[in-house]
Design a protein around this motif. Structure first.
Motif, PDB file in Angstrom:
ATOM      1  N   PRO A   1       0.807  -1.229   0.000  1.00 47.68           N
ATOM      2  CA  PRO A   1       0.000   0.000   0.000  1.00 47.68           C
ATOM      3  C   PRO A   1       0.841   1.280   0.000  1.00 47.68           C
ATOM      4  N   PHE A   2       0.286   2.312  -0.660  1.00 44.70           N
ATOM      5  CA  PHE A   2       0.931   3.608  -0.799  1.00 44.70           C
ATOM      6  C   PHE A   2       0.111   4.669  -0.058  1.00 44.70           C
ATOM      7  N   PHE A   3       0.818   5.614   0.571  1.00 44.85           N
ATOM      8  CA  PHE A   3       0.153   6.641   1.379  1.00 44.85           C
ATOM      9  C   PHE A   3       0.716   8.023   1.087  1.00 44.85           C
ATOM     10  N   TYR A   4      -0.165   9.029   1.197  1.00 45.35           N
ATOM     11  CA  TYR A   4       0.221  10.438   1.253  1.00 45.35           C
ATOM     12  C   TYR A   4       0.081  10.882   2.708  1.00 45.35           C
ATOM     13  N   LEU A   5       1.117  11.514   3.258  1.00 43.47           N
ATOM     14  CA  LEU A   5       1.105  11.909   4.663  1.00 43.47           C
ATOM     15  C   LEU A   5       0.988  13.423   4.764  1.00 43.47           C
ATOM     16  N   PRO A   6      -0.092  13.931   5.394  1.00 41.53           N
ATOM     17  CA  PRO A   6      -0.350  15.377   5.408  1.00 41.53           C
ATOM     18  C   PRO A   6       0.099  16.068   6.681  1.00 41.53           C
ATOM     19  N   LYS A   7       0.263  17.380   6.586  1.00 42.59           N
ATOM     20  CA  LYS A   7       0.355  18.322   7.714  1.00 42.59           C
ATOM     21  C   LYS A   7       1.553  18.103   8.634  1.00 42.59           C
ATOM     22  N   LEU A   8       2.580  17.388   8.191  1.00 44.31           N
ATOM     23  CA  LEU A   8       3.739  17.194   9.057  1.00 44.31           C
ATOM     24  C   LEU A   8       4.477  18.510   9.254  1.00 44.31           C
ATOM     25  N   GLN A   9       5.019  18.695  10.455  1.00 44.14           N
ATOM     26  CA  GLN A   9       5.775  19.905  10.757  1.00 44.14           C
ATOM     27  C   GLN A   9       7.237  19.629  11.085  1.00 44.14           C
TER      28      GLN A   9
ATOM     29  N   GLY B   1       8.619  10.463  -2.295  1.00 45.91           N
ATOM     30  CA  GLY B   1       8.779  11.848  -2.718  1.00 45.91           C
ATOM     31  C   GLY B   1       8.111  12.814  -1.774  1.00 45.91           C
ATOM     32  N   LEU B   2       8.237  14.093  -2.129  1.00 44.87           N
ATOM     33  CA  LEU B   2       7.582  15.189  -1.427  1.00 44.87           C
ATOM     34  C   LEU B   2       6.672  15.913  -2.412  1.00 44.87           C
ATOM     35  N   ASN B   3       5.639  16.541  -1.882  1.00 43.21           N
ATOM     36  CA  ASN B   3       4.647  17.221  -2.705  1.00 43.21           C
ATOM     37  C   ASN B   3       4.498  18.664  -2.246  1.00 43.21           C
ATOM     38  N   CYS B   4       4.393  19.585  -3.206  1.00 40.87           N
ATOM     39  CA  CYS B   4       4.145  20.992  -2.898  1.00 40.87           C
ATOM     40  C   CYS B   4       2.655  21.200  -2.614  1.00 40.87           C
ATOM     41  N   GLY B   5       2.262  20.995  -1.377  1.00 38.11           N
ATOM     42  CA  GLY B   5       0.873  21.242  -0.993  1.00 38.11           C
ATOM     43  C   GLY B   5       0.664  22.731  -0.780  1.00 38.11           C
ATOM     44  N   ARG B   6       0.565  23.464  -1.870  1.00 37.31           N
ATOM     45  CA  ARG B   6       0.755  24.914  -1.819  1.00 37.31           C
ATOM     46  C   ARG B   6      -0.353  25.666  -1.103  1.00 37.31           C
TER      47      ARG B   6
ATOM     48  N   PHE C   1      11.016  11.807  -5.649  1.00 42.77           N
ATOM     49  CA  PHE C   1      10.257  12.628  -6.580  1.00 42.77           C
ATOM     50  C   PHE C   1       9.822  13.944  -5.937  1.00 42.77           C
ATOM     51  N   ALA C   2       9.718  14.959  -6.784  1.00 44.08           N
ATOM     52  CA  ALA C   2       9.251  16.285  -6.373  1.00 44.08           C
ATOM     53  C   ALA C   2       7.938  16.565  -7.098  1.00 44.08           C
ATOM     54  N   MET C   3       6.840  16.409  -6.385  1.00 36.99           N
ATOM     55  CA  MET C   3       5.522  16.557  -7.000  1.00 36.99           C
ATOM     56  C   MET C   3       5.039  18.001  -6.921  1.00 36.99           C
ATOM     57  N   GLY C   4       4.409  18.445  -8.000  1.00 35.49           N
ATOM     58  CA  GLY C   4       3.876  19.798  -8.054  1.00 35.49           C
ATOM     59  C   GLY C   4       2.522  19.904  -7.377  1.00 35.49           C
ATOM     60  N   GLY C   5       1.926  21.081  -7.477  1.00 32.65           N
ATOM     61  CA  GLY C   5       0.725  21.386  -6.706  1.00 32.65           C
ATOM     62  C   GLY C   5      -0.570  21.214  -7.478  1.00 32.65           C
ATOM     63  N   MET C   6      -1.636  21.603  -6.828  1.00 35.65           N
ATOM     64  CA  MET C   6      -2.999  21.379  -7.314  1.00 35.65           C
ATOM     65  C   MET C   6      -3.457  22.433  -8.314  1.00 35.65           C
ATOM     66  N   ALA C   7      -4.118  21.973  -9.377  1.00 35.08           N
ATOM     67  CA  ALA C   7      -4.919  22.841 -10.235  1.00 35.08           C
ATOM     68  C   ALA C   7      -6.371  22.617  -9.841  1.00 35.08           C
ATOM     69  N   ALA C   8      -6.999  23.633  -9.251  1.00 29.94           N
ATOM     70  CA  ALA C   8      -8.345  23.471  -8.690  1.00 29.94           C
ATOM     71  C   ALA C   8      -9.455  23.846  -9.664  1.00 29.94           C
ATOM     72  N   GLN C   9      -9.103  24.286 -10.875  1.00 28.49           N
ATOM     73  CA  GLN C   9     -10.135  24.716 -11.823  1.00 28.49           C
ATOM     74  C   GLN C   9     -11.037  23.544 -12.216  1.00 28.49           C
ATOM     75  N   ILE C  10     -12.289  23.865 -12.499  1.00 24.97           N
ATOM     76  CA  ILE C  10     -13.223  22.893 -13.047  1.00 24.97           C
ATOM     77  C   ILE C  10     -13.841  23.504 -14.304  1.00 24.97           C
ATOM     78  N   PRO C  11     -14.302  22.675 -15.248  1.00 22.30           N
ATOM     79  CA  PRO C  11     -14.837  23.217 -16.496  1.00 22.30           C
ATOM     80  C   PRO C  11     -15.984  24.193 -16.268  1.00 22.30           C
ATOM     81  N   ILE C  12     -15.983  25.257 -17.056  1.00 24.57           N
ATOM     82  CA  ILE C  12     -17.041  26.270 -16.998  1.00 24.57           C
ATOM     83  C   ILE C  12     -17.976  26.021 -18.174  1.00 24.57           C
ATOM     84  N   ARG C  13     -19.130  25.527 -17.896  1.00 24.18           N
ATOM     85  CA  ARG C  13     -20.063  25.163 -18.958  1.00 24.18           C
ATOM     86  C   ARG C  13     -20.888  26.384 -19.376  1.00 24.18           C
ATOM     87  N   GLY C  14     -21.077  26.506 -20.687  1.00 20.28           N
ATOM     88  CA  GLY C  14     -21.906  27.578 -21.208  1.00 20.28           C
ATOM     89  C   GLY C  14     -21.185  28.877 -21.464  1.00 20.28           C
TER      90      GLY C  14
END
Length: 533
Positions: A212-220, A274-279, A328-341
């Motif tokens: 199993p693979f895990f993403y670990l959040p909020k570590l300081q 790897g690490l992820n840019c949780g921007r 690995f160095a993972m990039g951040g989130m694209a939060a856009q969703i399609p704009i219909r119409g």
């Protein structure tokens, strides 16, 4: 069918409170709960010590201290070492999609064409008991191939060929699970999410070379990463898995963690990928860390983009640190969703996605995140064009070596009336939806999770408590303006059909209390959890 009980004792010392559905019998088995209880008894004391350490560090920041690289771990940063080899299933992560552990979402994400699906028990899930345990069942069904879903309209959903690789994000160390106690102590949400998933699925995933693979959040800190190392090693031993079977990717989404990236990799070196840019959470952490520093306020949320100096330094240092260590160095989130119409508005939104992904791949990132299946081919096209190999571990970025001051330099900019009002609206709408059980909410053509609400409410608190702050037109920002905006948006939400409209007043009262408080609370989701259905 459900069996309503005040408290159900399912095995010695373990109590599950609330309503327990008979459908959960194969998830909340005595053996699974005994495994979770073993995790609690062994590791909860250390977890609480580490959370107390966060409070001490924040008090030092409030008193004027600035986060910095640690002197006592300089040897880790200076020595030559690398992480363990990366498994074949995770060597190409050019596009990852994220979302809650809802049944239809899981199927659509696995079928999206992304390389990885990050199934999220954390920021994009509101942790109702039903959401968390249904999520465990949904993931188990996805792993054994039996998952399917039929919509109210009769449309059927099933997993197709070549699905995305599954990675699980449990809750952060700070979040409790109030529905389970062990020996009278509240269980950590992280240990429930991780424990149930590992107990039921680890053997199958290991047999298929899928984790199993895990993403670990909020570590300081590295110590918090080391605790996860101990948890996973213990779990592997208990489940008769080889040491290092469980693999982890860590989100660097707190300001203190950026100064300990080498140390976090080292603490997890036998299993980290790897690490992820949780921007978005990183911006929130910047605000929270400097909550008492009036000289480090940020401009409105829309102006704090990845090209501002402190964020650019953060992402480039992450690439350099990871690639030096073979991670690995993972990039951040694209939060856009399609704009219909509105084709023009939709194309403008998608162009922002392309520009963001081009920035990431040319900087050296090995992959990126998207929040909607429609963004997968857009992000994939950019990475395919500029990253023909599986990854970019060869891009060492020795040209960057940001200083402490560069990593904490505040961004310049303004606060407009529209930006202020948007923060009030988004924070309110997200909180109301979260209280109604939704953790992933479309607002103004963006898929928002808890991080956006946290940024919005932290900025509001700082602008109002570190006055006098002015709008770009020099009018003052004050509590009268905030109270009026909150009341206006609460009325609009109450009269709308947006998610959470029937929780508008509760959400507004909570946001008002947190914003007027003399001290910025660490997390919105902690006081909100007490009001969660």
């Amino acid at each position: 069918m459900a069996v309503p009980k005040d408290v159900i004792d399912l095995t010695s010392g373990i109590e599950v409170s609330g309503t327990v559905s008979v459908n959960y019998a194969d998830v909340l088995t005595p053996a699974a709960l005994a495994f979770v209880a073993a995790l609690h008894r062994r590791f909860n004391g250390r977890r609480l010590e580490l959370l107390a350490g966060r409070v001490i560090r924040q008090a030092a920041y409030d008193a004027g201290e600035l986060p910095d690289f640690r002197a006592d771990t300089a040897a880790i940063r200076e020595d030559n070492w690398t992480v363990a080899p990366i498994p074949a299933a995770l060597r190409d992560r050019r596009v990852e999609i994220t979302g809650p552990v809802e049944r239809k979402m899981i199927i659509n994400a696995l079928n999206s064409g992304a390389k990885v699906f990050m199934a999220d028990f954390e920021d994009s899930s509101a942790p109702t008991w039903t959401n968390q345990i249904d999520g465990q069942r949904n993931l188990r069904d996805a792993i054994d191939g039996s998952i399917e879903y039929t919509s109210p309209e009769g449309k059927q959903y099933r997993i197709g060929v070549d699905p995305a690789v599954l990675v699980i994000r449990p809750r952060g160390w700070h979040l409790p699970e109030r529905h389970v106690t062990v020996d009278g102590e509240t269980l950590a949400g992280a240990l429930l999410d991780f424990g149930l998933f590992a107990f039921h699925n680890a053997a199958r995933l290991h047999a298929d070379d899928l984790g199993p693979f895990f993403y670990l959040p909020k570590l300081q800190s590295m110590e918090e990463a080391a605790l996860w190392e101990e948890v996973m090693s213990f779990a592997e031993n208990q489940l008769s898995l080889p040491r290092g079977t469980m693999k982890a990717t860590v989100l660097i989404e707190t300001l203190p963690a950026v100064f300990q990236m080498d140390e976090i990799l080292h603490a997890l070196r036998r299993r980290i990928v790897g690490l992820n840019c949780g921007r978005w959470d990183y911006i929130f952490s910047y605000l929270k860390t400097f909550r008492a520093h009036a000289d480090r306020l940020l401009p409105e949320r829309g102006q704090v983009v990845m090209t501002v100096p402190f964020l650019k330094a953060y992402s480039e240092l992450l690439i350099r640190t990871c690639h030096r260590r073979g991670a690995f160095a993972m990039g951040g989130m694209a939060a856009q969703i399609p704009i219909r119409g509105d084709d023009a508005a939709n194309e403008a939104a998608m162009e922002k996605v392309r520009a963001d992904k081009l920035r990431e791949v040319t900087a050296g990132h090995d992959g990126t995140w998207v929040a909607h299946p429609a963004l997968v081919p857009i992000a994939k096209a950019i990475f395919d064009a500029h990253m023909p190999a599986q990854n970019q571990l060869h891009v060492l970025r020795d040209d960057v070596n940001p200083s402490r001051d560069q990593l904490i330099a505040p961004a310049t900019g303004t606060v407009t009336r529209a930006g202020f009002d948007n923060n009030v609206e988004v924070c309110l709408r997200y909180t109301a939806a979260w209280l109604d059980g939704l953790g992933c909410v479309p607002i103004h053509n963006l898929m928002e999770d808890a991080a956006t609400a946290e940024i919005a409410r932290a900025q509001l608190w700082q602008w109002l408590h570190h006055g006098p702050i002015e709008f770009s037109d020099h009018a003052p920002i004050d509590f009268a303006l905030f109270d009026h905006a909150l009341a206006t948006h609460a009325r609009r939400l109450r009269e709308s059909q947006f998610p959470g409209h029937d929780r508008a007043d509760e959400a507004a009262a909570l946001i008002s209390t947190l914003t007027h408080a003399d001290e910025l609370r660490d997390f919105l989701t902690l006081p909100a959890y007490d009001q969660l259905a």
